[in-house]
Each structure stands twice: as structure tokens, then as C-alpha cells.
Design a protein around this motif. Sequence first.
Motif, PDB file in Angstrom:
ATOM      1  N   PRO A  61       1.002  -1.244  -0.188  1.00 46.47           N
ATOM      2  CA  PRO A  61      -0.024   0.071   0.089  1.00 46.47           C
ATOM      3  C   PRO A  61       0.958   1.426  -0.098  1.00 46.47           C
ATOM      4  O   PRO A  61       1.826   1.349   0.396  1.00 46.47           O
ATOM      5  N   ARG A  62       0.468   1.680  -0.808  1.00 44.44           N
ATOM      6  CA  ARG A  62       0.939   3.458  -0.261  1.00 44.44           C
ATOM      7  C   ARG A  62       1.386   3.923   0.867  1.00 44.44           C
ATOM      8  O   ARG A  62       0.515   3.988   1.577  1.00 44.44           O
ATOM      9  N   THR A  66       0.165  18.990   5.481  1.00 45.97           N
ATOM     10  CA  THR A  66      -0.075  17.763   3.704  1.00 45.97           C
ATOM     11  C   THR A  66       1.504  16.594   4.168  1.00 45.97           C
ATOM     12  O   THR A  66       2.372  16.888   3.995  1.00 45.97           O
ATOM     13  N   VAL A  67       0.340  15.348   3.886  1.00 44.91           N
ATOM     14  CA  VAL A  67       1.229  14.098   3.674  1.00 44.91           C
ATOM     15  C   VAL A  67       1.999  14.216   2.451  1.00 44.91           C
ATOM     16  O   VAL A  67       1.141  14.317   1.385  1.00 44.91           O
ATOM     17  N   ALA A  68       2.741  13.773   2.373  1.00 44.28           N
ATOM     18  CA  ALA A  68       3.858  13.297   1.137  1.00 44.28           C
ATOM     19  C   ALA A  68       4.006  11.726   1.290  1.00 44.28           C
ATOM     20  O   ALA A  68       3.624  11.578   2.279  1.00 44.28           O
ATOM     21  N   GLU A  69       4.187  11.216  -0.136  1.00 43.41           N
ATOM     22  CA  GLU A  69       4.227   9.572  -0.598  1.00 43.41           C
ATOM     23  C   GLU A  69       5.677   9.972   0.436  1.00 43.41           C
ATOM     24  O   GLU A  69       6.610   9.465  -0.479  1.00 43.41           O
ATOM     25  N   ARG A  70       6.054   8.143   0.585  1.00 46.21           N
ATOM     26  CA  ARG A  70       6.851   7.697   1.432  1.00 46.21           C
ATOM     27  C   ARG A  70       8.152   7.172   0.067  1.00 46.21           C
ATOM     28  O   ARG A  70       7.004   6.080  -0.300  1.00 46.21           O
ATOM     29  N   THR A  71       8.620   7.480   0.374  1.00 46.48           N
ATOM     30  CA  THR A  71       9.476   7.049  -1.464  1.00 46.48           C
ATOM     31  C   THR A  71      10.283   5.553  -0.954  1.00 46.48           C
ATOM     32  O   THR A  71      10.899   5.518   0.142  1.00 46.48           O
ATOM     33  N   ASP A 121      -0.658   3.604  11.280  1.00 42.38           N
ATOM     34  CA  ASP A 121      -1.583   2.912  10.825  1.00 42.38           C
ATOM     35  C   ASP A 121      -2.440   4.393   9.742  1.00 42.38           C
ATOM     36  O   ASP A 121      -3.466   4.205   8.620  1.00 42.38           O
ATOM     37  N   LEU A 122      -1.812   5.771  10.311  1.00 42.41           N
ATOM     38  CA  LEU A 122      -2.876   6.546   9.651  1.00 42.41           C
ATOM     39  C   LEU A 122      -2.564   7.582   8.262  1.00 42.41           C
ATOM     40  O   LEU A 122      -3.487   8.520   8.063  1.00 42.41           O
ATOM     41  N   LEU A 123      -1.013   6.251   8.635  1.00 42.68           N
ATOM     42  CA  LEU A 123      -0.311   6.393   6.962  1.00 42.68           C
ATOM     43  C   LEU A 123      -0.296   6.175   5.886  1.00 42.68           C
ATOM     44  O   LEU A 123       0.244   6.647   5.050  1.00 42.68           O
ATOM     45  N   ILE A 124      -2.180   5.389   6.095  1.00 40.23           N
ATOM     46  CA  ILE A 124      -1.407   4.718   5.222  1.00 40.23           C
ATOM     47  C   ILE A 124      -3.271   5.026   4.082  1.00 40.23           C
ATOM     48  O   ILE A 124      -4.184   4.460   5.303  1.00 40.23           O
ATOM     49  N   GLY A 125      -3.408   4.577   2.459  1.00 43.44           N
ATOM     50  CA  GLY A 125      -4.520   5.353   2.273  1.00 43.44           C
ATOM     51  C   GLY A 125      -4.607   6.089   1.547  1.00 43.44           C
ATOM     52  O   GLY A 125      -3.861   6.927   0.934  1.00 43.44           O
ATOM     53  N   ASN A 126      -6.024   7.322   1.922  1.00 44.41           N
ATOM     54  CA  ASN A 126      -6.413   8.839   0.624  1.00 44.41           C
ATOM     55  C   ASN A 126      -5.724   9.363   1.085  1.00 44.41           C
ATOM     56  O   ASN A 126      -6.409  10.755   0.686  1.00 44.41           O
ATOM     57  N   ARG A 127      -4.882   9.820   2.401  1.00 51.25           N
ATOM     58  CA  ARG A 127      -4.226  10.626   3.325  1.00 51.25           C
ATOM     59  C   ARG A 127      -3.103  11.448   2.148  1.00 51.25           C
ATOM     60  O   ARG A 127      -2.813  12.561   2.395  1.00 51.25           O
ATOM     61  N   ILE A 128      -2.615  10.956   1.631  1.00 55.06           N
ATOM     62  CA  ILE A 128      -1.425  11.246   0.345  1.00 55.06           C
ATOM     63  C   ILE A 128      -1.918  12.254  -0.244  1.00 55.06           C
ATOM     64  O   ILE A 128      -2.989  12.187  -0.733  1.00 55.06           O
ATOM     65  N   GLY A 129      -0.889  13.463   0.362  1.00 57.30           N
ATOM     66  CA  GLY A 129      -1.542  14.366  -0.940  1.00 57.30           C
ATOM     67  C   GLY A 129      -2.245  15.373  -0.703  1.00 57.30           C
ATOM     68  O   GLY A 129      -2.958  15.971  -1.331  1.00 57.30           O
ATOM     69  N   VAL A 157       5.284  12.053   6.882  1.00 52.98           N
ATOM     70  CA  VAL A 157       5.080  14.084   7.370  1.00 52.98           C
ATOM     71  C   VAL A 157       6.666  13.889   8.079  1.00 52.98           C
ATOM     72  O   VAL A 157       6.792  15.089   8.658  1.00 52.98           O
ATOM     73  N   GLY A 158       7.676  13.081   8.300  1.00 52.84           N
ATOM     74  CA  GLY A 158       8.761  13.506   8.868  1.00 52.84           C
ATOM     75  C   GLY A 158       8.798  13.329   9.981  1.00 52.84           C
ATOM     76  O   GLY A 158      10.032  14.138  11.278  1.00 52.84           O
ATOM     77  N   LEU A 159       7.924  12.930  11.167  1.00 57.14           N
ATOM     78  CA  LEU A 159       8.152  13.032  13.008  1.00 57.14           C
ATOM     79  C   LEU A 159       9.093  11.687  13.007  1.00 57.14           C
ATOM     80  O   LEU A 159       8.551  10.685  12.486  1.00 57.14           O
ATOM     81  N   ALA A 160       9.230  11.904  14.390  1.00 58.78           N
ATOM     82  CA  ALA A 160      10.284  10.808  14.833  1.00 58.78           C
ATOM     83  C   ALA A 160       9.602  10.956  16.772  1.00 58.78           C
ATOM     84  O   ALA A 160       9.108  11.903  16.736  1.00 58.78           O
ATOM     85  N   VAL A 161       8.709   9.791  16.747  1.00 60.28           N
ATOM     86  CA  VAL A 161       7.660  10.465  17.506  1.00 60.28           C
ATOM     87  C   VAL A 161       8.241   8.933  19.029  1.00 60.28           C
ATOM     88  O   VAL A 161       8.200   7.896  18.488  1.00 60.28           O
ATOM     89  N   GLN A 162       7.753   8.647  20.292  1.00 56.04           N
ATOM     90  CA  GLN A 162       7.591   8.124  21.593  1.00 56.04           C
ATOM     91  C   GLN A 162       6.075   8.494  22.537  1.00 56.04           C
ATOM     92  O   GLN A 162       6.014   9.702  22.621  1.00 56.04           O
ATOM     93  N   PRO A 163       6.101   7.476  22.413  1.00 59.24           N
ATOM     94  CA  PRO A 163       5.244   7.531  23.299  1.00 59.24           C
ATOM     95  C   PRO A 163       5.322   8.491  24.508  1.00 59.24           C
ATOM     96  O   PRO A 163       6.743   8.069  25.525  1.00 59.24           O
ATOM     97  N   VAL A 164       3.971   8.854  25.155  1.00 65.17           N
ATOM     98  CA  VAL A 164       4.539  10.432  26.164  1.00 65.17           C
ATOM     99  C   VAL A 164       3.330  10.180  27.480  1.00 65.17           C
ATOM    100  O   VAL A 164       1.986   9.926  26.554  1.00 65.17           O
ATOM    101  N   GLU A 165       3.255  10.183  28.756  1.00 62.94           N
ATOM    102  CA  GLU A 165       2.293   9.978  29.161  1.00 62.94           C
ATOM    103  C   GLU A 165       1.437  11.967  29.902  1.00 62.94           C
ATOM    104  O   GLU A 165       2.641  12.110  30.390  1.00 62.94           O
ATOM    105  N   LEU A 166      -0.058  11.989  29.863  1.00 62.62           N
ATOM    106  CA  LEU A 166       0.135  12.775  29.775  1.00 62.62           C
ATOM    107  C   LEU A 166       0.036  13.603  31.185  1.00 62.62           C
ATOM    108  O   LEU A 166      -0.705  12.579  31.553  1.00 62.62           O
ATOM    109  N   ALA A 167      -0.093  15.191  31.210  1.00 58.41           N
ATOM    110  CA  ALA A 167      -0.314  15.374  32.558  1.00 58.41           C
ATOM    111  C   ALA A 167      -2.405  15.394  32.652  1.00 58.41           C
ATOM    112  O   ALA A 167      -2.419  15.364  31.722  1.00 58.41           O
TER     113      ALA A 167
END
Length: 299
Positions: A200-201, A292-297, A265-273, A205-215
Motif C-alpha cells: 500500500p502507498r 500535507t502528507v507526502a508519499e514515502r519513497t 496506520d493513519l499514514l496508509i490510505g487516501n490521506r497522501i497528497g 510527515v517527517g516525525l520521529a515520535v515516542q509515547p508519552v504520558e499526559l499530565a
Amino acid sequence: MSNFSLASLSDELADLAAAGAASVVQVLGARRPASGVVHGADTIITTARAIGREDGLRVRVGDAEPAEADLAGWDPATGIAVVRSRTPLGVPAPSVAESEPRPGQIVLALARSWTHALTVSAGIVAIVGGPLRTGRRRQIPRVIRVTAPMHDGFAGGAVYDVSGRLTAMATADSIRGFGVAIPASICWASATQILTAGTPRRGFVGLAVQPVELAASQRPGGRERALLVVALTPGSPAEAAGMIVGDILLEFDGKPTESPEDLLDLLIGNRIGRPVPARTSRGGTARDVQITVAERTRG
């Protein structure tokens, strides 16, 4: 048991390993060499974790020089990847067992060492069970755990029963000391789906993330976790949207993001472009941005 019987058993196991060796190849990716099981004339199944990056893949069969290969696709739930060689492999796929093994049955695990030598480990089936969770909303329906010792090079290797049929693919993971293998029926079904549907396409978005507990003051809708931005790719869609390191990603396209898998999961599908709304928090203040979501090459 007589010495003759022991010698016969030893020879039969060695013959079984020799017969199954042709269908076990070496996969060379961005990480250390791993193993793979021949699936078709030019396709191999292995583990996505073992190969790392999608580019620069090669496959080594027998004494031939490594051949260039491409990633045909992979299954995020099971971690099964299909690699397609750019030249025919010239070796047969193994016969697949029609049923799962039973606890107590003898199995042989075959792999290729980092020097491409055949590596064999023997044991018995300890547990057949499942499902095994591999992430949020992801799981392997059935897994086989065996007593055969397996190092990292066994990732993507073959697990044969004593009739010489492929019963599972090794992962080199372990649970409570038992090696984890994925039943061959699941591997073949995943490979068929990958080759039929293709990869799948995937958005970027160019983010590196990690889970965090919210206040307590940062918990929209009562959610306790979100994603902390720990790095941004220069020139990426997230940077263009004004995000910075230290931002907290609460929602993406109206969906909560509590783990990296949620975002993937949210970056797979029709959100690209298209611009996608994202709710973030910076210094305790909620902010809404459009990314604006780009397509991963590949690579």
C-alpha cells in the motif's frame, strides 16, 4: 536404543537438513545478513525486521554471487516480508505441511550463517498457541514455540518437520526461552496477499515520535497517552506545518495517536497528497495545524 538406531537417526536428520537446505537462502539488507525461505520462482519470504531498509537488497543462493532484489511488500501485523529477486532463483520452494505440528514433535530449524554456511538447530515443539500481539490492533493469529536454540541469523529461516515439510518460519525472537516461529500456512497466506495486493502507498510527515504520558490538564477526552516529537526531518511536511521538537501530537485527522503504530496506520490510505488536520500541544497550550502528507519513497 542401540548404537545402530542412534546412527540411523543421526543420518536421517542430516539427510533432512541437506534436503531442506536448497530452499533456505541468505538475504542481505541494511542490517546483518538474515535468512529467507524460497516461496516461488523469484520470491522469498523473510522477516521485515531482519532486512531493515527497503533499498539495497540482495539474495544469495548456493555458491552464486548475490543477486539484486526488491521488497515486494510486508505485512505490518506479522512482520512477514516478501523479497523478489531480479533474477530467477533456480531452486524449489519447500513442500508446506498441511497441518500444524503437535507439542512434542521433533523439528529442525535451518538458516544461513553470516558467512552463508548452512546452520542447523534441532528441538521439539513446546507450545502451539496464540494470538501473539505485535502492536496496537496487530497480532499474529497463531505461533509455534520450539526448544531449538536460534540466534539472530535464524530470522527468516525454515522450520521443518521430520517428513521434510516446511512447518514454520523462524523469527529469532523468543518467549520465556522458547524460539518463536510463524506457521507456514500464515506465511504463505500473507505472501499471497502481499503479492496480489502489492504494497500500500505509505504517507510521510517527517516525525520521529515516542509515547508519552499526559499530565492531567492535557488529557483530551480522558486519554492518558499521546506522542512526543523527538525529531523532525528537515524540509518535511511536519516542519513546514510549523511543528518543532517537544510538541505533543494528540490527534491526527481526528484520530487519537497514543503509539507510533497509531500514526503509521493513519499514514496508509487516501490521506497522501492532502492537508490533514492535527491537534498538538506546545507548552500545555493546544494548537491545530494542517500537515500535507507526502508519499514515502523507497529507501
